[in-house]
Scaffold this motif. Structure first.
Motif, PDB file in Angstrom:
ATOM      1  N   MET A   1       0.850  -1.202   0.000  1.00  0.00           N
ATOM      2  CA  MET A   1       0.000   0.000   0.000  1.00  0.00           C
ATOM      3  C   MET A   1       0.874   1.237   0.000  1.00  0.00           C
ATOM      4  N   LYS A   2       0.565   2.158  -0.855  1.00  0.00           N
ATOM      5  CA  LYS A   2       1.350   3.381  -0.961  1.00  0.00           C
ATOM      6  C   LYS A   2       1.005   4.325   0.193  1.00  0.00           C
ATOM      7  N   GLN A   3       1.998   4.928   0.774  1.00  0.00           N
ATOM      8  CA  GLN A   3       1.784   5.823   1.904  1.00  0.00           C
ATOM      9  C   GLN A   3       2.104   7.262   1.520  1.00  0.00           C
ATOM     10  N   LEU A   4       1.594   8.177   2.300  1.00  0.00           N
ATOM     11  CA  LEU A   4       1.823   9.599   2.042  1.00  0.00           C
ATOM     12  C   LEU A   4       3.160  10.028   2.628  1.00  0.00           C
ATOM     13  N   LEU A   5       3.987  10.713   1.817  1.00  0.00           N
ATOM     14  CA  LEU A   5       5.241  11.250   2.327  1.00  0.00           C
ATOM     15  C   LEU A   5       4.981  12.576   3.026  1.00  0.00           C
ATOM     16  N   THR A   6       5.780  12.900   4.005  1.00  0.00           N
ATOM     17  CA  THR A   6       5.619  14.171   4.709  1.00  0.00           C
ATOM     18  C   THR A   6       6.547  15.240   4.167  1.00  0.00           C
ATOM     19  N   SER A   7       7.484  14.880   3.310  1.00  0.00           N
ATOM     20  CA  SER A   7       8.423  15.877   2.789  1.00  0.00           C
ATOM     21  C   SER A   7       7.824  16.610   1.608  1.00  0.00           C
ATOM     22  N   ASN A 176     -13.983   6.471  -2.309  1.00  0.00           N
ATOM     23  CA  ASN A 176     -12.811   6.716  -1.466  1.00  0.00           C
ATOM     24  C   ASN A 176     -12.282   5.422  -0.867  1.00  0.00           C
ATOM     25  N   GLU A 177     -13.190   4.467  -0.623  1.00  0.00           N
ATOM     26  CA  GLU A 177     -12.748   3.177  -0.097  1.00  0.00           C
ATOM     27  C   GLU A 177     -11.873   2.450  -1.117  1.00  0.00           C
ATOM     28  N   GLU A 178     -12.252   2.526  -2.381  1.00  0.00           N
ATOM     29  CA  GLU A 178     -11.430   1.907  -3.433  1.00  0.00           C
ATOM     30  C   GLU A 178     -10.077   2.591  -3.542  1.00  0.00           C
ATOM     31  N   CYS A 179     -10.071   3.909  -3.433  1.00  0.00           N
ATOM     32  CA  CYS A 179      -8.818   4.645  -3.545  1.00  0.00           C
ATOM     33  C   CYS A 179      -7.906   4.382  -2.347  1.00  0.00           C
ATOM     34  N   GLN A 180      -8.504   4.201  -1.181  1.00  0.00           N
ATOM     35  CA  GLN A 180      -7.708   3.907   0.010  1.00  0.00           C
ATOM     36  C   GLN A 180      -6.994   2.564  -0.092  1.00  0.00           C
ATOM     37  N   LEU A 181      -7.551   1.628  -0.862  1.00  0.00           N
ATOM     38  CA  LEU A 181      -6.882   0.346  -1.072  1.00  0.00           C
ATOM     39  C   LEU A 181      -5.577   0.524  -1.837  1.00  0.00           C
ATOM     40  N   ILE A 182      -5.484   1.600  -2.607  1.00  0.00           N
ATOM     41  CA  ILE A 182      -4.280   1.871  -3.393  1.00  0.00           C
ATOM     42  C   ILE A 182      -3.331   2.803  -2.661  1.00  0.00           C
ATOM     43  N   TYR A 183      -3.874   3.890  -2.073  1.00  0.00           N
ATOM     44  CA  TYR A 183      -3.036   4.939  -1.525  1.00  0.00           C
ATOM     45  C   TYR A 183      -3.079   5.059  -0.003  1.00  0.00           C
ATOM     46  N   ILE A 187      -6.235   9.212   2.071  1.00  0.00           N
ATOM     47  CA  ILE A 187      -7.344   9.631   1.214  1.00  0.00           C
ATOM     48  C   ILE A 187      -8.539   9.909   2.121  1.00  0.00           C
ATOM     49  N   VAL A 188      -8.961  11.163   2.183  1.00  0.00           N
ATOM     50  CA  VAL A 188     -10.021  11.582   3.107  1.00  0.00           C
ATOM     51  C   VAL A 188     -11.247  12.040   2.321  1.00  0.00           C
ATOM     52  N   ASP A 189     -12.313  12.347   3.064  1.00  0.00           N
ATOM     53  CA  ASP A 189     -13.595  12.649   2.442  1.00  0.00           C
ATOM     54  C   ASP A 189     -13.547  13.824   1.474  1.00  0.00           C
ATOM     55  N   ASN A 190     -12.683  14.802   1.737  1.00  0.00           N
ATOM     56  CA  ASN A 190     -12.631  15.990   0.893  1.00  0.00           C
ATOM     57  C   ASN A 190     -11.835  15.777  -0.394  1.00  0.00           C
ATOM     58  N   MET A 191     -11.350  14.564  -0.598  1.00  0.00           N
ATOM     59  CA  MET A 191     -10.656  14.199  -1.824  1.00  0.00           C
ATOM     60  C   MET A 191     -11.540  13.284  -2.661  1.00  0.00           C
ATOM     61  N   VAL A 192     -11.226  13.194  -3.948  1.00  0.00           N
ATOM     62  CA  VAL A 192     -11.862  12.209  -4.819  1.00  0.00           C
ATOM     63  C   VAL A 192     -10.806  11.704  -5.791  1.00  0.00           C
ATOM     64  N   CYS A 193     -10.815  10.404  -6.054  1.00  0.00           N
ATOM     65  CA  CYS A 193      -9.852   9.791  -6.963  1.00  0.00           C
ATOM     66  C   CYS A 193     -10.552   9.378  -8.251  1.00  0.00           C
ATOM     67  N   LEU A 194      -9.841   9.525  -9.362  1.00  0.00           N
ATOM     68  CA  LEU A 194     -10.406   9.194 -10.665  1.00  0.00           C
ATOM     69  C   LEU A 194      -9.351   8.539 -11.546  1.00  0.00           C
TER      70      LEU A 194
END
Length: 260
Positions: A1-7, A176-183, A187-194
């Motif tokens: 699972m890809k994680q968010l970088l803080t840099s 968002n649940e599908e996107c969270q499986l990838i990223y 991935i929070v409610d105010n985002m949308v993945c396409l």
């Protein structure tokens, strides 16, 4: 699972560990826009301390352009180009206005790509024409059944030069649940993945680019999101792009427009 970088990069480009908002690309797999097709589309040439980069945006009224927080963070000035579907400075439809007033969302967090939305105030009001028109903000959240269109100036491939012509592509919404499986959980409610059926994606220089739909019964397009990030594995591999939904920020946007 890809994680968010803080840099962050020096240009405040937002990163996910295989997901990053690389500044300076165009839409991969897109089509070239016709003159007047997207009269709200703005090309933002942004100057920071020692750097110049490009973003997209959308004209909301005579004086304000909506873009991403990334494109309004630590900015010296912005040159906003409207009316043209080409980067050609001699295009007769082109209107250029310089701005020094930018308003990132007060809770913009570049480390986690949160509240990635901002506004640019033009130094003078623009006149509307067949090629320069504002777009309305959608007053409902983006339904998963729609197929929005992204409009931007970014690269068409990972190793290409920035697009010389405005591009657009129709995308499919992931939950968002599908996107969270990838990223991951970033991935929070105010985002949308396409993503696209044929690997269409945002890319470098597409940050801030508008995501638009024509709601059922509406006579014109409305904006539902702004481009925020794409896969750090590359623009061309078909992994989802990320956008900031505009609906949760309607009160903030309207308050800035009214108080200015």
């Amino acid at each position: 699972m890809k994680q968010l970088l803080t840099s962050l990069s020096l240009l405040s480009c937002l990163f996910l560990v295989q997901v990053n908002c690389r500044i300076g690309t165009r839409i991969v797999g897109g089509n070239v826009a016709k003159e007047g097709q997207f009269p709200f589309a703005a090309l933002l040439t942004i100057e920071t301390e020692g750097f110049v980069f490009v973003c997209g945006g959308a004209l909301l009224n005579e004086e304000w352009v909506l873009t991403s927080g990334t494109c309004t963070n630590n900015i010296v000035n912005v040159t906003v180009s409207l009316g043209s579907t080409s980067r050609d400075e001699n295009d007769p439809n082109r209107v250029t206005v310089v701005s020094t007033v930018v308003v990132p969302h007060p809770d913009f967090n570049p480390d986690q790509i949160l509240n990635d939305i901002g506004l640019v105030k033009l130094s003078e009001a623009v006149e509307f024409s067949d090629y320069v028109q504002p777009i309305k903000l959608a007053t409902i959240n983006l339904p998963n059944i729609l197929h929005p269109t992204v409009v931007g100036w970014g690269q068409t491939a990972d190793d290409s030069d920035p697009a010389t012509d405005l591009q657009y592509a129709q995308l499919n919404i992931l939950t968002n649940e599908e996107c969270q499986l990838i990223y991951g959980s970033q991935i929070v409610d105010n985002m949308v993945c396409l993503n696209g059926n044929n690997k269409e994606s945002t890319c470098y220089d597409d940050s801030g680019s508008p995501l638009v739909v024509r709601p059922i019964g509406a006579s014109s397009l409305q904006i539902v999101g702004v481009s925020s990030f794409f896969s750090g594995n590359g623009c061309e591999i078909g992994e989802p792009s990320g956008f900031t939904r505009t609906y949760p920020y309607l009160d903030w946007i309207n308050s800035v427009l009214q108080e200015a």
